[in-house]
Design an enzyme around this catalytic site. Structure first.
Site, PDB file in Angstrom:
ATOM      1  N   ASP A   1       0.841  -1.211   0.000  1.00 46.89           N
ATOM      2  CA  ASP A   1       0.000   0.000   0.000  1.00 46.89           C
ATOM      3  C   ASP A   1       0.875   1.260   0.000  1.00 46.89           C
ATOM      4  OD1 ASP A   1       0.845  -0.179   2.625  1.00 46.89           O
ATOM      5  OD2 ASP A   1      -1.156  -0.028   3.521  1.00 46.89           O
TER       6      ASP A   1
ATOM      7  N   LYS B   1      -0.876  -9.240   3.054  1.00 48.67           N
ATOM      8  CA  LYS B   1      -0.052  -8.791   4.190  1.00 48.67           C
ATOM      9  C   LYS B   1      -0.877  -7.810   4.998  1.00 48.67           C
ATOM     10  CE  LYS B   1       3.664  -5.901   3.651  1.00 48.67           C
ATOM     11  NZ  LYS B   1       3.177  -4.684   4.353  1.00 48.67           N
TER      12      LYS B   1
ATOM     13  N   GLU C   1      -0.820  -5.417   8.957  1.00 49.32           N
ATOM     14  CA  GLU C   1       0.092  -4.855   9.956  1.00 49.32           C
ATOM     15  C   GLU C   1      -0.390  -5.118  11.385  1.00 49.32           C
ATOM     16  OE1 GLU C   1       0.589  -0.680   9.070  1.00 49.32           O
ATOM     17  OE2 GLU C   1       1.219  -1.081   7.002  1.00 49.32           O
TER      18      GLU C   1
ATOM     19  N   GLU D   1      10.070  -3.781   9.824  1.00 46.84           N
ATOM     20  CA  GLU D   1      10.478  -2.519   9.201  1.00 46.84           C
ATOM     21  C   GLU D   1      11.081  -1.575  10.232  1.00 46.84           C
ATOM     22  OE1 GLU D   1       7.446  -0.826   6.713  1.00 46.84           O
ATOM     23  OE2 GLU D   1       8.545   1.053   6.410  1.00 46.84           O
TER      24      GLU D   1
HETATM   25  O1  KIV Z   1       3.708  -1.076   1.443  1.00 48.74           O
HETATM   26  C1  KIV Z   1       4.862  -1.505   1.315  1.00 48.74           C
HETATM   27  O2  KIV Z   1       5.541  -1.292   0.298  1.00 48.74           O
HETATM   28  C2  KIV Z   1       5.430  -2.271   2.429  1.00 48.74           C
HETATM   29  C3  KIV Z   1       6.913  -2.494   2.438  1.00 48.74           C
HETATM   30  C4  KIV Z   1       7.594  -1.260   2.875  1.00 48.74           C
HETATM   31  C5  KIV Z   1       7.281  -3.651   3.283  1.00 48.74           C
HETATM   32  O3  KIV Z   1       4.719  -2.670   3.301  1.00 48.74           O
END
Ligand code: KIV
Length: 257
Positions: A42, A116, A118, A185
């Site tokens: 994102d 993915k 968070e 991160e």
């Molecule tokens: O959104 C993204 O590009 C990410 C990376 C920084 C891991 O989550």
């Protein structure tokens, strides 16, 4: 490429490479580079949509960009990288059913094989477990989690004992909940290194030192295309300047001075 292969990479010591892509051009370049995983992050909200944070990104936008990424691949399916798509802000924080619908929509309508998301709060763990029971593989993301920018800022995380203990505990909870890999991160390298040893799933770092099971980068950052570079993503080339100079040369060739 399947999610289970990444665990085999960890076991064999092969470093996992993850690059972001946001459209057909970027995905064809990333695929040709040989990256193992393409992340439709994102971060595209900032990189290509011009937002200041990732918060405004919608599910429709993630689907639109993920479909374009999938159309950009040139290799036959079996040779394509694994595609992981970020669940945008508010697509998984409002209950399990909504999260299943959001993640399912992405997987049903694109070539993405996993999502993915968070954090590792108790309600997030329940969402992860439900997604996995539904057959949707999940990659976790701890440390600097950009969807919490208004709480955490864009600064280094896990810098004191309490927050280091928390990230160690959270990572174990994500593994127990069934995540197939974990992105960390902007955390100290020594903590990423401890996580790598603690977990059996791969730990993929960005701004987390070299002792991880793999590395992830925002492609625009390492190509030097972004106007504002994050401190931990050193560009490999001055992409922006190279593009501007080439275009200037073209304009001058059309309109010689
Ligand atoms: O959104 C993204 O590009 C990410 C990376 C920084 C891991 O989550």
């Amino acid at each position: 490429m399947q999610t289970t292969e990444l665990v085999r990479f960890k076991e064999s010591g092969k470093q996992i490479t993850v690059l972001t892509a946001w459209d057909a051009i970027s995905s064809s370049i990333v695929e040709a580079s040989g990256a193992d995983v393409v992340l439709v992050g994102d971060s595209l909200g900032m990189v290509v949509l011009g937002h200041k944070t990732t918060l405004p990104v919608t599910l429709d936008q993630m689907l639109h960009h993920t479909k374009a990424v999938c159309r950009g691949f040139c290799n036959p399916l079996a040779k394509q990288p694994l595609v992981v798509c970020d669940l945008p802000f508010l697509s998984y924080q409002c209950g399990e059913d909504k999260a299943v619908e959001a993640a399912g929509t992405l997987l049903k309508n694109s070539c993405a094989s996993a999502v993915k998301l968070e954090g590792a709060e108790p309600e997030t763990l329940l969402v992860i477990q439900r997604l996995i029971r539904t057959g949707i593989p999940v990659m976790g993301h701890l440390g600097l989690t950009p969807q919490s920018v208004h709480q955490l800022g864009y600064k280094s995380q896990a810098t004191n004992k309490d927050s280091q203990d928390k990230i160690l505990k959270d990572s174990e909870m994500l593994q127990e909940s069934g995540c197939f890999a974990l992105v960390v991160e902007h955390i100290p390298g020594k903590i990423a290194s401890r996580l790598k040893k603690l977990l059996s799933i791969p730990v993929i770092g960005i701004g987390a030192g070299n002792d991880c099971d793999g590395q992830v980068r925002v492609t625009a950052d390492i190509l030097g295309l972004s106007i504002e570079q994050p401190p931990f993503a050193k560009p490999l080339l001055a992409g922006r300047e190279l593009c501007i100079d080439a275009l200037k040369n073209w304009i001058e060739s059309i309109n010689p001075k």
